[in-house]
Enzyme design. Sequence first.
Site, PDB file in Angstrom:
ATOM      1  N   SER A 100       0.813  -1.219   0.000  1.00  0.00           N
ATOM      2  CA  SER A 100       0.000   0.000   0.000  1.00  0.00           C
ATOM      3  C   SER A 100       0.845   1.268   0.000  1.00  0.00           C
ATOM      4  O   SER A 100       1.597   1.520  -0.922  1.00  0.00           O
ATOM      5  CB  SER A 100      -0.972  -0.051   1.183  1.00  0.00           C
ATOM      6  OG  SER A 100      -1.992   0.894   1.064  1.00  0.00           O
ATOM      7  N   ASP A 241      -1.018   1.188  -4.088  1.00  0.00           N
ATOM      8  CA  ASP A 241      -1.924   0.169  -4.637  1.00  0.00           C
ATOM      9  C   ASP A 241      -3.298   0.728  -4.983  1.00  0.00           C
ATOM     10  O   ASP A 241      -4.218  -0.017  -5.301  1.00  0.00           O
ATOM     11  CB  ASP A 241      -2.052  -1.024  -3.688  1.00  0.00           C
ATOM     12  CG  ASP A 241      -2.782  -0.685  -2.397  1.00  0.00           C
ATOM     13  OD1 ASP A 241      -2.772   0.500  -2.005  1.00  0.00           O
ATOM     14  OD2 ASP A 241      -3.349  -1.596  -1.770  1.00  0.00           O
ATOM     15  N   ASP A 243      -5.794   1.999  -3.351  1.00  0.00           N
ATOM     16  CA  ASP A 243      -7.032   1.763  -2.594  1.00  0.00           C
ATOM     17  C   ASP A 243      -7.431   2.991  -1.790  1.00  0.00           C
ATOM     18  O   ASP A 243      -8.438   2.982  -1.096  1.00  0.00           O
ATOM     19  CB  ASP A 243      -6.928   0.521  -1.701  1.00  0.00           C
ATOM     20  CG  ASP A 243      -5.913   0.655  -0.573  1.00  0.00           C
ATOM     21  OD1 ASP A 243      -5.133   1.631  -0.571  1.00  0.00           O
ATOM     22  OD2 ASP A 243      -5.886  -0.227   0.308  1.00  0.00           O
TER      23      ASP A 243
END
EC number: 5.4.2.10
Length: 447
Positions: A100, A241, A243
């Site tokens: 992440s 990533d 998100d």
Amino acid sequence: MARLFGTDGVRGIANYDLTPQLAFELGRAGAYVLTHGTHRPKVVVGKDSRISGDMLECALTAGLTSVGAEVISVGIIPTPAVAYLTRLYQADAGVMISASHNPVEYNGIKFFDKDGYKLPDEVEDRIENIIKEKIELPSPIGTGIGTRKEYTNSHRDYIEFLKSTIDGDLKEMKIVIDCAYGASSTIAPILFKELGAEVILHGAEPIGEKINVNCGSTHPEKLQQLVIENGADIGLAFDGDADRLIAVDEKGNVVDGDHIMAICAIDLKKKGRLKNNTVVATVMSNIGFEIALKEQGINLIRTKVGDRYVLEEMTKGGYSIGGEQSGHIIFLDDNTTGDGEITALKLCSISKESGKKLSELAACMITYPQVLINAKVKNELKNAYLEDEEIKREIENLEREMRGEGRVLIRPSGTEPLVRVMVEGKDYDKISQMAKELAELIERKLN
């Protein structure tokens, strides 16, 4: 041995904590548990751009195929894409290799079930138990061994899905996009150009050595500069990533997850699509966010820190939007996890539909000053504040004094002998004094 799974899968320094051997074992155990021993399960595997991604993908794939799984490799792609594609391809599970927003030396392995949801603790515990107890799993031979296939159309499948989450296009919008040299590099530039926006890019190549380095959602400074220099309508910053999303308005001001959630929740309510008239957020969301929602007649439910807890509450109550101040925002009618690209599309679409600049939309909420002080306490007494009558009474007195325009949050540190004391309110000097006195009381009583 410490627990392998944290709040967001297994994470650590690649080739040190997260070794190829561990990735192999996670592949074997994960495939076995998630597919209930099915002979020929199908597993979607994606990754972000980190240089350790290839190493870990090879090891993970070896583990998956060694128990007979068919691996669908979708390459460098956002985490929420893996959740979506697992459903689309009717796979038995999905796995994302990413750390992440963490620095380049880190990586992680995160599992999704067949419906694209992150795993509950009890399923992670079963996977972990197989690895720790060295439980023997089936090792098929001959045609029973699994294979790996590359799906070259996965990015297009995800882009078409993303387009379906908004009505209309983004023509006549000038947008600066910071992809953090990560997974959104393979999606966002194409997506926003195809929707008609004029796009200025930063960090839009999947370069593993540069992922999250002075860019992306945790470092929006360059994005702020580019928005002003180019006279853009909006800036969008993803993490490695994709998100999560942090935005920048046309004046160069950062618009965080709280503001984005407030804007989107108010829009959903106007359209009659805010399910149960409720938003889910964590205890870290600002009191200003709570007040802004209250003014619009919208309820707020708070959870523990972590988007998994937000998602659990959303699925339990059937709510449509929830998220974190950090920019993890879940639109449960669209996807089963935080999705930076969906969030970006919703935000841009609201701005275009309403004819309002992002700074005007973000004015729906005022961020209240926040003071955080660490109280040093004995490790074994970190939770004792819950039972101490004097501490409880003082917290109640402070909240009464603020009359609904402030709050007190006490959180024991998960890793250090500390209790974090956070106070929010209108007057910075006043809340600073409150936080200081409360921290001193906690130290005095718990040492």
